[in-house]
Scaffold this motif. Sequence first.
Motif, PDB file in Angstrom:
ATOM      1  N   THR A  33       5.027   3.897  -4.672  1.00 32.10           N
ATOM      2  CA  THR A  33       5.107   5.048  -5.578  1.00 32.10           C
ATOM      3  C   THR A  33       6.075   4.818  -6.731  1.00 32.10           C
ATOM      4  O   THR A  33       7.006   4.018  -6.634  1.00 32.10           O
ATOM      5  N   ASP A  72       0.848  -1.195   0.000  1.00 30.58           N
ATOM      6  CA  ASP A  72       0.000   0.000   0.000  1.00 30.58           C
ATOM      7  C   ASP A  72       0.880   1.241   0.000  1.00 30.58           C
ATOM      8  O   ASP A  72       1.901   1.297   0.684  1.00 30.58           O
ATOM      9  N   GLY A  73       0.506   2.219  -0.808  1.00 27.02           N
ATOM     10  CA  GLY A  73       1.245   3.472  -0.864  1.00 27.02           C
ATOM     11  C   GLY A  73       2.493   3.426  -1.728  1.00 27.02           C
ATOM     12  O   GLY A  73       3.283   4.369  -1.726  1.00 27.02           O
ATOM     13  N   VAL A  93       1.564   7.740  -6.188  1.00 27.57           N
ATOM     14  CA  VAL A  93       1.109   6.456  -5.650  1.00 27.57           C
ATOM     15  C   VAL A  93       0.480   5.637  -6.771  1.00 27.57           C
ATOM     16  O   VAL A  93      -0.335   6.146  -7.553  1.00 27.57           O
TER      17      VAL A  93
END
Length: 113
Positions: free
Chosen positions: A74, A71-72, A84
């Motif tokens: 980039t 998650d998150g 992201v």
Amino acid sequence: MGAEDREVSAPADDMEAVRATAKAMIDGWVSARMYGRFVDSQGRVYSVHRSARDWMTGLEAKLAGGMVLPDGWTWDDAAGNAIVHTAATFKQLTTEITLWTDVLYRTCTRAPS
């Protein structure tokens, strides 16, 4: 002035060399666009130089093999801003780059009909 009675010599340019130079210039122009910057469908600008594309291709293969992005996660845009991405949005980005590259290449290398 007497010019009409003089023989006109052949051009001094080697046409094969002229063609080779022109081809090299066109190839350089195409390469600069294909491996420069790309604007995605969201209006973000990404660097698409060769090393970035190699990294993208490797990551695509890992994602296809089941790798899961945290998650998150980039991917930096051309200005260094961390954007992201999920696996789906990253795949969308690489798909857009691939399709754009294909059209650019075909447009620039296709002989006129």
